[in-house]
Motif scaffolding. Structure first.
Motif, PDB file in Angstrom:
ATOM      1  N   PHE A 111      28.820  37.090  78.996  1.00  0.00           N
ATOM      2  CA  PHE A 111      29.647  37.181  77.610  1.00  0.00           C
ATOM      3  C   PHE A 111      28.895  38.150  76.715  1.00  0.00           C
ATOM      4  CE2 PHE A 111      30.626  32.790  79.015  1.00  0.00           C
ATOM      5  CZ  PHE A 111      32.006  32.614  78.989  1.00  0.00           C
ATOM      6  N   ALA A 112      27.584  38.255  76.693  1.00  0.00           N
ATOM      7  CA  ALA A 112      27.253  39.211  75.829  1.00  0.00           C
ATOM      8  C   ALA A 112      26.614  40.280  76.830  1.00  0.00           C
ATOM      9  CB  ALA A 112      25.698  38.648  75.024  1.00  0.00           C
ATOM     10  N   ARG A 113      27.492  41.223  77.183  1.00  0.00           N
ATOM     11  CA  ARG A 113      27.476  42.335  78.252  1.00  0.00           C
ATOM     12  C   ARG A 113      26.664  43.443  77.774  1.00  0.00           C
ATOM     13  NH1 ARG A 113      33.492  41.373  79.737  1.00  0.00           N
ATOM     14  NH2 ARG A 113      33.765  41.841  77.580  1.00  0.00           N
ATOM     15  N   THR A 114      26.481  43.742  76.371  1.00  0.00           N
ATOM     16  CA  THR A 114      25.755  44.781  76.005  1.00  0.00           C
ATOM     17  C   THR A 114      24.369  44.327  75.672  1.00  0.00           C
ATOM     18  OG1 THR A 114      27.609  46.097  75.117  1.00  0.00           O
ATOM     19  CG2 THR A 114      25.455  46.391  74.021  1.00  0.00           C
ATOM     20  N   GLY A 115      23.384  45.071  76.058  1.00  0.00           N
ATOM     21  CA  GLY A 115      22.125  44.680  75.891  1.00  0.00           C
ATOM     22  C   GLY A 115      21.773  44.539  74.254  1.00  0.00           C
ATOM     23  N   ASP A 116      20.930  43.257  74.078  1.00  0.00           N
ATOM     24  CA  ASP A 116      20.877  42.932  73.006  1.00  0.00           C
ATOM     25  C   ASP A 116      19.242  43.048  72.218  1.00  0.00           C
ATOM     26  OD1 ASP A 116      19.762  40.687  74.047  1.00  0.00           O
ATOM     27  OD2 ASP A 116      21.317  39.138  73.528  1.00  0.00           O
ATOM     28  N   LEU A 117      18.553  43.301  73.135  1.00  0.00           N
ATOM     29  CA  LEU A 117      16.888  43.495  72.889  1.00  0.00           C
ATOM     30  C   LEU A 117      16.803  44.733  71.887  1.00  0.00           C
ATOM     31  CD1 LEU A 117      15.402  42.782  76.258  1.00  0.00           C
ATOM     32  CD2 LEU A 117      15.886  41.022  74.422  1.00  0.00           C
ATOM     33  N   ALA A 118      15.749  44.351  70.993  1.00  0.00           N
ATOM     34  CA  ALA A 118      15.645  45.322  69.900  1.00  0.00           C
ATOM     35  C   ALA A 118      14.267  44.842  68.998  1.00  0.00           C
ATOM     36  CB  ALA A 118      16.712  45.123  68.863  1.00  0.00           C
ATOM     37  N   VAL A 119      13.618  46.160  68.677  1.00  0.00           N
ATOM     38  CA  VAL A 119      12.715  46.149  67.701  1.00  0.00           C
ATOM     39  C   VAL A 119      13.292  45.883  66.327  1.00  0.00           C
ATOM     40  CG1 VAL A 119      10.446  46.980  66.856  1.00  0.00           C
ATOM     41  CG2 VAL A 119      11.420  47.576  69.114  1.00  0.00           C
ATOM     42  N   LEU A 120      12.783  44.694  65.620  1.00  0.00           N
ATOM     43  CA  LEU A 120      13.604  44.434  64.344  1.00  0.00           C
ATOM     44  C   LEU A 120      12.213  44.626  63.252  1.00  0.00           C
ATOM     45  CD1 LEU A 120      15.266  41.030  65.119  1.00  0.00           C
ATOM     46  CD2 LEU A 120      16.353  43.477  65.094  1.00  0.00           C
ATOM     47  N   VAL A 121      12.578  45.271  62.117  1.00  0.00           N
ATOM     48  CA  VAL A 121      11.594  45.865  61.605  1.00  0.00           C
ATOM     49  C   VAL A 121      11.998  45.728  59.922  1.00  0.00           C
ATOM     50  CG1 VAL A 121      10.107  48.076  60.821  1.00  0.00           C
ATOM     51  CG2 VAL A 121      10.782  47.664  63.098  1.00  0.00           C
ATOM     52  N   ASP A 122      11.272  45.453  59.258  1.00  0.00           N
ATOM     53  CA  ASP A 122      11.407  45.317  57.650  1.00  0.00           C
ATOM     54  C   ASP A 122      12.350  46.443  57.288  1.00  0.00           C
ATOM     55  OD1 ASP A 122      11.241  45.092  54.898  1.00  0.00           O
ATOM     56  OD2 ASP A 122       9.160  44.554  54.614  1.00  0.00           O
ATOM     57  N   GLU A 123      13.552  46.054  56.587  1.00  0.00           N
ATOM     58  CA  GLU A 123      14.494  47.324  56.072  1.00  0.00           C
ATOM     59  C   GLU A 123      13.781  48.081  55.010  1.00  0.00           C
ATOM     60  OE1 GLU A 123      18.368  46.515  54.134  1.00  0.00           O
ATOM     61  OE2 GLU A 123      18.945  46.506  56.131  1.00  0.00           O
ATOM     62  N   ALA A 124      12.882  47.539  54.517  1.00  0.00           N
ATOM     63  CA  ALA A 124      12.239  48.186  53.276  1.00  0.00           C
ATOM     64  C   ALA A 124      11.450  49.651  53.732  1.00  0.00           C
ATOM     65  CB  ALA A 124      11.477  47.280  52.464  1.00  0.00           C
ATOM     66  N   GLN A 125      10.716  49.124  54.821  1.00  0.00           N
ATOM     67  CA  GLN A 125      10.139  50.474  55.601  1.00  0.00           C
ATOM     68  C   GLN A 125      10.903  51.559  56.147  1.00  0.00           C
ATOM     69  OE1 GLN A 125       6.860  48.978  58.249  1.00  0.00           O
ATOM     70  NE2 GLN A 125       6.687  47.290  57.048  1.00  0.00           N
ATOM     71  N   GLN A 126      12.214  51.537  56.091  1.00  0.00           N
ATOM     72  CA  GLN A 126      13.198  52.494  56.513  1.00  0.00           C
ATOM     73  C   GLN A 126      12.784  53.337  57.877  1.00  0.00           C
ATOM     74  OE1 GLN A 126      12.991  55.444  52.879  1.00  0.00           O
ATOM     75  NE2 GLN A 126      14.467  53.931  52.035  1.00  0.00           N
ATOM     76  N   VAL A 127      12.482  52.216  58.732  1.00  0.00           N
ATOM     77  CA  VAL A 127      12.393  53.005  60.139  1.00  0.00           C
ATOM     78  C   VAL A 127      13.735  53.329  60.721  1.00  0.00           C
ATOM     79  CG1 VAL A 127      11.781  52.205  62.470  1.00  0.00           C
ATOM     80  CG2 VAL A 127      10.244  51.534  60.538  1.00  0.00           C
ATOM     81  N   ARG A 128      13.812  54.681  60.978  1.00  0.00           N
ATOM     82  CA  ARG A 128      15.014  55.302  61.542  1.00  0.00           C
ATOM     83  C   ARG A 128      15.025  55.327  63.043  1.00  0.00           C
ATOM     84  NH1 ARG A 128      16.457  52.897  57.651  1.00  0.00           N
ATOM     85  NH2 ARG A 128      16.825  53.853  55.508  1.00  0.00           N
ATOM     86  N   THR A 129      13.970  55.587  63.782  1.00  0.00           N
ATOM     87  CA  THR A 129      13.680  56.151  65.074  1.00  0.00           C
ATOM     88  C   THR A 129      12.639  55.261  65.591  1.00  0.00           C
ATOM     89  OG1 THR A 129      12.451  57.929  64.715  1.00  0.00           O
ATOM     90  CG2 THR A 129      14.664  58.329  64.299  1.00  0.00           C
ATOM     91  N   PRO A 130      12.339  55.042  67.004  1.00  0.00           N
ATOM     92  CA  PRO A 130      11.355  54.564  67.591  1.00  0.00           C
ATOM     93  C   PRO A 130       9.971  55.314  67.258  1.00  0.00           C
ATOM     94  CG  PRO A 130      13.198  54.584  69.115  1.00  0.00           C
ATOM     95  CD  PRO A 130      13.425  55.260  67.789  1.00  0.00           C
ATOM     96  N   ARG A 131       9.854  56.704  66.899  1.00  0.00           N
ATOM     97  CA  ARG A 131       8.778  57.298  66.468  1.00  0.00           C
ATOM     98  C   ARG A 131       8.218  56.951  65.177  1.00  0.00           C
ATOM     99  NH1 ARG A 131       6.853  61.585  68.964  1.00  0.00           N
ATOM    100  NH2 ARG A 131       8.008  62.250  70.890  1.00  0.00           N
ATOM    101  N   ASP A 132       9.236  56.201  64.304  1.00  0.00           N
ATOM    102  CA  ASP A 132       8.865  55.849  63.036  1.00  0.00           C
ATOM    103  C   ASP A 132       7.945  54.480  63.174  1.00  0.00           C
ATOM    104  OD1 ASP A 132      10.121  57.936  61.798  1.00  0.00           O
ATOM    105  OD2 ASP A 132      11.985  56.679  61.480  1.00  0.00           O
ATOM    106  N   LEU A 133       7.639  53.960  64.603  1.00  0.00           N
ATOM    107  CA  LEU A 133       7.214  52.631  64.575  1.00  0.00           C
ATOM    108  C   LEU A 133       5.635  52.999  64.555  1.00  0.00           C
ATOM    109  CD1 LEU A 133       9.341  50.967  67.278  1.00  0.00           C
ATOM    110  CD2 LEU A 133       9.221  50.403  64.769  1.00  0.00           C
ATOM    111  N   ALA A 134       5.126  54.141  64.621  1.00  0.00           N
ATOM    112  CA  ALA A 134       3.873  54.837  64.925  1.00  0.00           C
ATOM    113  C   ALA A 134       2.987  53.922  63.637  1.00  0.00           C
ATOM    114  CB  ALA A 134       3.608  55.855  64.563  1.00  0.00           C
TER     115      ALA A 134
END
Length: 337
Positions: A111-134
């Motif tokens: 049923f959920a055929r597209t992968g749903d795993l994600a890094v969820l980050v506080d929206e206020a921190q404005q993380v736009r790319t994985p590199r912003d997770l540093a």
């Protein structure tokens, strides 16, 4: 070495306005009993299960269905392989890894055929790319399907393990740790987690799939030996579920989503569920019900292309051996009405 460590860890853990089902043949005599085990306590991806039970759709097809809440996908997979449940709703990527570790299982609907795993980050921190997770503090748990992908995810984005601060917590503490401000983000399924924290600390999501890593999400799994003896009943069950999802997301507006939420609440009156969260999860999962490689693939059907991508990712992370093929993991044979 990485593959052996991962597998040793898992081996230890393993020790449509009107809803019409007129096209399905009804059971002529006694009801066929099916024990259905879910992945966890009630949440939005259980919508089609509870809606079908609430509306008597299983009963209409001669099925006596017992829906059991779960304590995690791995536990449900163990019960399926041991013959203590007939059908499980589970993360299919985890099923594939469990199969590698000796549990004989196969998926009969995705049923959920597209992968749903994600890094969820506080929206206020404005993380736009994985590199912003540093430098960010992220929380996960050791048996999460995310765990084997953390280093490959960082590597795919030119980052090392030391570029983030990762803490492992109990599964039940992960979201509360984030919501209380004791982490910058958490590793989960985007359409599950975002509605959970929307009222407390809104989160943006970086999908694992956007980094080229594929991991199938929720579907139905069975043990082949159970399928061999209960095929007709299981086929009816699967077809009811397909039509229930079609009903929930079909037609105009979101009235059927609200009906599905009401069904979950009615079936689990003592679970202290938040209707807004359930509704948010059902709506958030809608795009994830599409196949990432085959346009307009009917609900429930799986494809070789999607599974081939998943196999590549699981091989690269050492979770399965090379040489596996899509047909090792799924069959669409029960989906025909």
């Amino acid at each position: 070495m990485k593959r052996r460590i991962l597998n040793q860890g898992l081996a230890a853990m393993l020790a449509a306005p009107a809803l019409s089902l007129g096209g399905l043949p009804a059971h002529a005599q006694g009801a066929a009993r099916l024990r259905v085990r879910l992945d966890f306590s009630p949440w939005g991806m259980h919508a089609a299960m509870h809606l079908a039970l609430q509306k008597g759709l299983f009963k209409d097809q001669g099925l006596d269905v017992e829906i059991q809440d779960g304590t995690g996908t791995i536990s449900t997979l163990q019960l399926l392989a041991a013959g203590q449940a007939d059908i499980g709703q589970v993360a299919l990527g985890t099923m594939a890894v469990a199969k590698e570790n000796g549990l004989d299982l196969i998926s009969v609907a995705g049923f959920a055929r597209t992968g749903d795993l994600a890094v969820l980050v506080d929206e206020a921190q404005q993380v736009r790319t994985p590199r912003d997770l540093a430098g960010k503090k992220l929380v996960c748990f050791t048996t999460s399907p995310w765990a084997p992908f953390i280093e490959p995810f960082l590597k795919a984005n030119g980052m090392g393990k030391g570029s983030i601060h990762l803490a492992m917590v109990a599964p039940s503490a992960m979201i509360s740790t984030y919501a209380s401000g004791n982490s910058d983000g958490f590793l989960s399924q985007a359409p599950f987690g975002q509605p959970m924290v929307r009222k407390t600390r809104k989160a943006s999501a970086l999908l694992l799939g956007d980094s080229g890593i594929s991991f199938p999400s929720y579907g139905l799994a069975v043990a082949p030996q159970v399928l061999a003896t209960r095929r007709d009943a299981i086929a009816k069950f699967v077809q009811v579920q397909v039509r229930a999802w079609q009903y929930i997301h079909g037609g105009n507006g979101q009235a059927h989503v609200d009906e599905a939420v009401a069904a979950i609440l009615a079936q689990r009156p003592n679970a202290r569920l938040d209707a807004d969260v359930l509704r948010g999860q059902i709506l958030a999962y809608r795009p994830f019900l599409e196949s990432p490689s085959v346009r307009q693939l009917p609900f429930g059907q799986q494809s070789d292309a999607d599974w081939a991508a998943a196999i590549r990712s699981l091989e690269q992370t050492g979770q399965i051996r090379p040489g596996r093929k899509p047909s090792d993991y799924y069959s669409n044979a029960l989906l025909a009405a």
